[in-house]
Structure formats: structure tokens, C-alpha cells
Design a protein around this motif. Structure first.
Motif, short mmCIF file in Angstrom:
data_model
loop_
_atom_site.label_atom_id
_atom_site.label_comp_id
_atom_site.label_asym_id
_atom_site.label_seq_id
_atom_site.Cartn_x
_atom_site.Cartn_y
_atom_site.Cartn_z
N SER A 45 -38.62 107.50 19.80
CA SER A 45 -38.65 107.87 18.39
C SER A 45 -38.22 106.72 17.48
CB SER A 45 -37.75 109.08 18.14
OG SER A 45 -37.78 109.45 16.77
N ASP A 46 -37.20 105.96 17.89
CA ASP A 46 -36.68 104.91 17.02
C ASP A 46 -36.23 103.71 17.86
OD1 ASP A 46 -34.26 105.72 18.18
OD2 ASP A 46 -33.72 106.98 16.47
N LEU A 47 -35.70 102.69 17.18
CA LEU A 47 -35.31 101.47 17.87
C LEU A 47 -34.17 101.69 18.86
CD1 LEU A 47 -35.44 98.80 15.01
CD2 LEU A 47 -37.01 99.04 16.94
N GLU A 48 -33.25 102.58 18.53
CA GLU A 48 -32.17 102.88 19.47
C GLU A 48 -32.71 103.46 20.77
OE1 GLU A 48 -30.14 102.64 15.54
OE2 GLU A 48 -32.01 103.48 16.27
N GLU A 49 -33.61 104.42 20.66
CA GLU A 49 -34.17 105.04 21.86
C GLU A 49 -35.01 104.04 22.65
OE1 GLU A 49 -37.00 108.85 23.10
OE2 GLU A 49 -36.19 108.71 21.06
N GLN A 50 -35.65 103.14 21.96
CA GLN A 50 -36.47 102.14 22.63
C GLN A 50 -35.64 101.09 23.35
OE1 GLN A 50 -36.77 98.66 21.66
NE2 GLN A 50 -38.15 98.31 23.39
N ALA A 51 -34.50 100.71 22.75
CA ALA A 51 -33.76 99.54 23.21
C ALA A 51 -33.31 99.63 24.65
CB ALA A 51 -32.55 99.31 22.29
N GLY A 52 -32.90 100.80 25.10
CA GLY A 52 -32.36 100.93 26.44
C GLY A 52 -33.38 101.08 27.54
N GLN A 53 -34.61 101.44 27.20
CA GLN A 53 -35.58 101.77 28.24
C GLN A 53 -35.98 100.57 29.10
OE1 GLN A 53 -38.80 104.46 27.36
NE2 GLN A 53 -37.64 105.52 25.76
N PRO A 54 -36.23 99.39 28.54
CA PRO A 54 -36.61 98.26 29.41
C PRO A 54 -35.52 97.89 30.42
CG PRO A 54 -37.21 97.81 27.14
CD PRO A 54 -36.37 99.04 27.11
N LEU A 55 -34.25 98.11 30.07
CA LEU A 55 -33.18 97.79 31.00
C LEU A 55 -33.27 98.63 32.27
CD1 LEU A 55 -32.10 96.84 28.13
CD2 LEU A 55 -29.82 97.22 29.05
N LEU A 56 -33.71 99.88 32.13
CA LEU A 56 -33.74 100.81 33.25
C LEU A 56 -35.11 100.94 33.90
CD1 LEU A 56 -31.58 103.67 31.63
CD2 LEU A 56 -30.81 101.73 33.01
N ASN A 57 -36.08 100.20 33.38
CA ASN A 57 -37.43 100.26 33.92
C ASN A 57 -37.51 99.39 35.18
OD1 ASN A 57 -40.25 99.87 34.43
ND2 ASN A 57 -40.68 100.43 32.31
N PRO A 58 -37.92 99.94 36.31
CA PRO A 58 -37.92 99.17 37.56
C PRO A 58 -38.86 97.98 37.57
CG PRO A 58 -39.02 101.30 37.85
CD PRO A 58 -38.33 101.34 36.52
N VAL A 59 -39.89 97.97 36.72
CA VAL A 59 -40.78 96.81 36.68
C VAL A 59 -40.43 95.87 35.54
CG1 VAL A 59 -42.65 98.13 37.74
CG2 VAL A 59 -42.55 97.91 35.25
N GLU A 60 -39.35 96.16 34.82
CA GLU A 60 -38.91 95.25 33.76
C GLU A 60 -37.55 94.65 34.15
OE1 GLU A 60 -39.83 96.36 29.63
OE2 GLU A 60 -40.77 98.17 30.44
N MET A 61 -36.46 95.12 33.57
CA MET A 61 -35.16 94.52 33.85
C MET A 61 -34.48 95.12 35.07
SD MET A 61 -34.07 93.95 29.86
CE MET A 61 -32.65 92.90 30.12
N GLY A 62 -34.95 96.27 35.53
CA GLY A 62 -34.64 96.75 36.86
C GLY A 62 -33.24 97.29 37.11
N MET A 63 -32.45 97.58 36.10
CA MET A 63 -31.13 98.15 36.34
C MET A 63 -31.29 99.60 36.82
SD MET A 63 -28.94 95.77 35.79
CE MET A 63 -27.32 96.37 35.36
N PRO A 64 -30.54 100.02 37.85
CA PRO A 64 -30.77 101.34 38.44
C PRO A 64 -30.34 102.51 37.58
CG PRO A 64 -28.95 100.23 39.55
CD PRO A 64 -29.58 99.22 38.63
N ASP A 65 -29.34 102.31 36.73
CA ASP A 65 -28.87 103.42 35.88
C ASP A 65 -27.96 102.87 34.78
OD1 ASP A 65 -26.32 103.01 37.11
OD2 ASP A 65 -26.94 104.32 38.75
N GLU A 66 -27.55 103.76 33.87
CA GLU A 66 -26.71 103.35 32.76
C GLU A 66 -25.36 102.83 33.22
OE1 GLU A 66 -26.47 106.61 30.04
OE2 GLU A 66 -28.61 106.58 29.55
#
Length: 383
Positions: free
Chosen positions: A125-146
Motif C-alpha cells: 500500500s505504501d513505502l513502509e509496507e514496501q520497504a521490508g519486503q525485499p529484505l525477506l524475499n528469498p531471491v532478493e536480500m534473502g533474510m529468513p525472517d524479521e
């Protein structure tokens, strides 16, 4: 207090070192400075420790020196981004972060169509909601969880001190709150003047500081024309258009018949249509209309990066109206334009508008679009 100031000074220094310093436009107060939250966001934006292998930051795929896109030429010809693992490829072209703050939240308009939201399908919906998703995406930054992300934040003394100074000494007592604070800081940076300065030749012309060339002015007239092009139907944020705050998109979703990119080994991308169960039918192959600021230096183009050159994009649109045999050929391949792999909901009413454009008008549109380039990126034009 002294140590807190030192933390923020270090964050600002890190930002400047990668070209994130605010570029003040004429008329902007000289004492305008990034807030502490923006400075923290700038520091996080360039921190590779937020990826699993510590090799990739937000800035890797949104390079501040290249219009906040991914300039790397990988196995897909730069059409999509390479992940932190050095192997995984995304399925969509990485969009620029510039001016993303002006995209409205995802919503349904009065006419039943959808608008806004971050990512190409509007799923955040907004920049806040967007900001965290690449960190947890397995094909992007790949972090397993928050929890793992928060552990990285706490593990760096400078970062942890900045978080406590900004959000309170108890910020790390709740992992979800900590992760939300990270998202808030990144969003604050992306909302700052460093990312959206409104200082292009177009903006300067509105302030009387730059005179458009004859070719650029012709392109401007054509762009906002109701007779020769339909650009303004989707690439105009206000009813009047041409204002100082124009971002050149109404944030609508459309299927414009983009052909598949043969360089991507991915299945058909249905865009907004992949969310049909929640949204209803009629959205197959639709993607949010991108803003056009910095468009001349943020290729490749379309949601799948299928076109490398900006002029090709305009020719692609022109093929819907031109009767010229030459216009039915993709200049990048030398072959007829490939058909869309999602043909059901193509917006033919908007695309099949009027007369085709001759080369002079095509070139004028390209020239005008180049004037939408932020001042700091003008040296990248025609490179």
C-alpha cells in the motif's frame, strides 16, 4: 547527546559518500536538512549487512548514482536483478525509487478501476509496507525472517544507537516494532529531497530558469496533446497537467500488450490479474503506470525489461496507430513486434487512438522526456 549527534553525522556522511546528498533546487530554503529519521534511513539504505550473505543493500538494486535503478548487466541482460545469493534472478524489472513517494495507496477508483500501491502490481500500500519486503524475499536480500533482520540491527553498535536515539531505548524489546521502525526509516529517506528533488530542466523551465529547445517544446506539446498522442491519459497525475508537482502518472493499471522477454526464464506474468480472487476479473496482464521522471536514464523498460531504448518504447506505442510497415518492426530485433503473452485485457481503447507519428515527432517526444531527468543525472543522458 554528543554520541547521538555523532551517529547521525556518520549516517549523513555515509549517505553523501554514495551520492545521496540533498540537491537543493532554486527556491528551496538553504537550511533544509535531512531529518534524523531520513539520515538513519539513508544509512540503512546502503547497508549490505541487511542481506543474508552481507553482499547486497537496497542501493545495490536501487543505485543512487544511476537514478535508483539496478545498473548491473547480469545473465538477463540487466532486465531483472540478481539476488544476494549470486544466483537468483527476479522476475520483474527493478523500478526506480525516485518520486515513488507520490504514488497513492492502492485503492479502487469510483470507476471500478484500481490505482496506486508500491511495486509494479501495487501489492504494497505504501513505502513502509514496501520497504521490508525485499529484505525477506528469498531471491532478493534473502533474510529468513524479521527476527534475523532485527538481530543484524542490534549487532551493529552505531545502528543500534541510532535506533534507540530515534525510537526510544526500548525499541528492540519487540521485534515487530523494531522491524516496523526500520521500514519507517527507509520510507522517510525515500520521501526526502535527495530522492525527489524536482530540479530537472522541465522543472527549471516552469520556473523560468531554462528555455526548452524547439525540439523539446514540440515534444512537450505533443505529450500533453489531445490530438496527436494519448500519453497524457495515463502519464499525467492531475487534471491540468504540466504543474511543478507533476509526476507523469495517474497510477492506473493497464495491459498495454508488452511482449514477453525471451531473456527471462519465467512463466507468464499476469500482474494485477494474479490477484483476481480478491479483485475480480478484467485485470489480466495489468501493471501500474510508472512515472516518467528520470525515464531517460532508468532503462531497460516495461515490467519485464524487454526494451532497452526509450525510443523503442515510443515506437512500440506508435505501432498501434501507424499504418507504416516500418512501424510494425521492433528496431531492437529487426523483426515484427512480438505479440503479448497476456492478450485478453489489452487496453485497445486507450492505445488505438489516432494518427501515427513521423520520426520528427518521435524524436521530439524523446527529447522532451529527457528534460524530466533530475539535474544530478543529466550527465548520464546519451551514455
Amino acid at each position: 547527546m554528543k554520541s547521538t549527534h555523532a551517529v547521525f553525522a556518520a549516517a549523513a556522511s555515509a549517505a553523501i559518500s554514495v551520492g545521496l546528498a540533498v540537491s537543493l533546487s532554486p527556491g528551496v530554503a538553504s537550511d533544509t536538512r535531512p531529518t534524523a529519521l531520513e539520515a538513519l534511513g539513508a544509512q540503512l539504505f546502503v547497508d549490505p549487512d541487511l542481506s543474508w550473505n552481507r553482499t547486497q543493500s537496497c542501493a545495490t538494486c536501487h543505485d543512487p548514482d544511476r537514478g535508483f535503478i539496478d545498473p548491473r548487466d547480469n545473465a538477463a541482460g540487466g532486465a531483472v536483478s540478481l539476488g544476494d545469493d549470486g544466483l537468483s534472478l527476479g522476475s520483474r524489472n527493478t523500478p526506480t525509487v525516485t518520486y515513488a513517494t507520490f504514488t497513492p495507496p492502492f485503492h479502487k477508483g469510483a470507476n471500478g478501476d484500481y490505482f496506486g500501491g508500491q511495486f509494479r502490481d501495487g501489492r504494497a500500500s505504501d513505502l513502509e509496507e514496501q520497504a521490508g519486503q525485499p529484505l525477506l524475499n528469498p531471491v532478493e536480500m534473502g533474510m529468513p525472517d524479521e527476527a534475523h533482520v532485527v538481530a543484524r540491527l542490534k549487532g551493529k553498535a552505531e545502528t543500534a544507537a541510532a535506533f534507540r536515539a530515534t525510537f526510544g531505548d526500548d525499541i528492540f524489546e519487540d521485534e515487530k516494532r523494531s522491524f516496523a521502525a526500520l521500514e519507517k526509516a527507509l520510507a522517510a529517506f525515500e520521501r526526502g529531497l535527495a530522492v525527489s528533488p524536482f530540479d530537472s530542466k522541465y522543472d527549471r523551465s516552469l520556473r523560468g530558469e531554462y528555455k526548452m529547445t524547439d525540439q523539446e517544446e514540440l515534444g512537450r506539446v505533443l505529450f500533453f496533446s489531445n490530438q496527436f498522442t494519448n500519453c497524457h491519459l495515463c502519464h499525467k497525475s492531475s487534471a491540468t497537467g504540466g504543474s511543478a508537482s507533476e509526476t507523469f502518472t495517474n497510477s492506473s493499471f493497464n495491459n498495454i500488450g508488452v511482449p514477453a522477454n525471451p531473456a527471462l526464464a519465467t512463466a507468464e506474468d499476469h500482474g494485477l490479474g494474479a490477484r483476481e480472487s480478491a479483485l475480480g476479473g478484467g485485470h489480466d496482464g495489468q501493471f501500474r503506470t510508472p512515472g516518467l521522471r528520470n525515464v531517460a536514464i532508468t532503462g531497460p523498460y516495461m515490467h519485464n525489461g524487454v526494451f532497452k531504448d526509450l525510443r523503442t518504447v515510443i515506437l512500440f506505442y506508435d505501432k498501434y496507430n501507424s499504418k507504416s510497415v516500418r512501424r510494425q518492426v521492433n528496431p531492437e530485433t529487426g523483426r515484427p513486434w512480438d505479440a503479448s503473452d497476456i492478450p485478453a485485457d489489452i487496453a485497445r481503447k486507450e492505445l488505438e487512438f489516432g494518427p501515427g507519428l513521423d520520426d520528427r515527432r518521435i524524436d521530439a517526444l524523446v527529447a522532451f522526456l529527457k528534460t524530466l531527468t533530475d539535474r544530478r543525472y543529466e550527465q548520464l543522458l546519451d551514455k
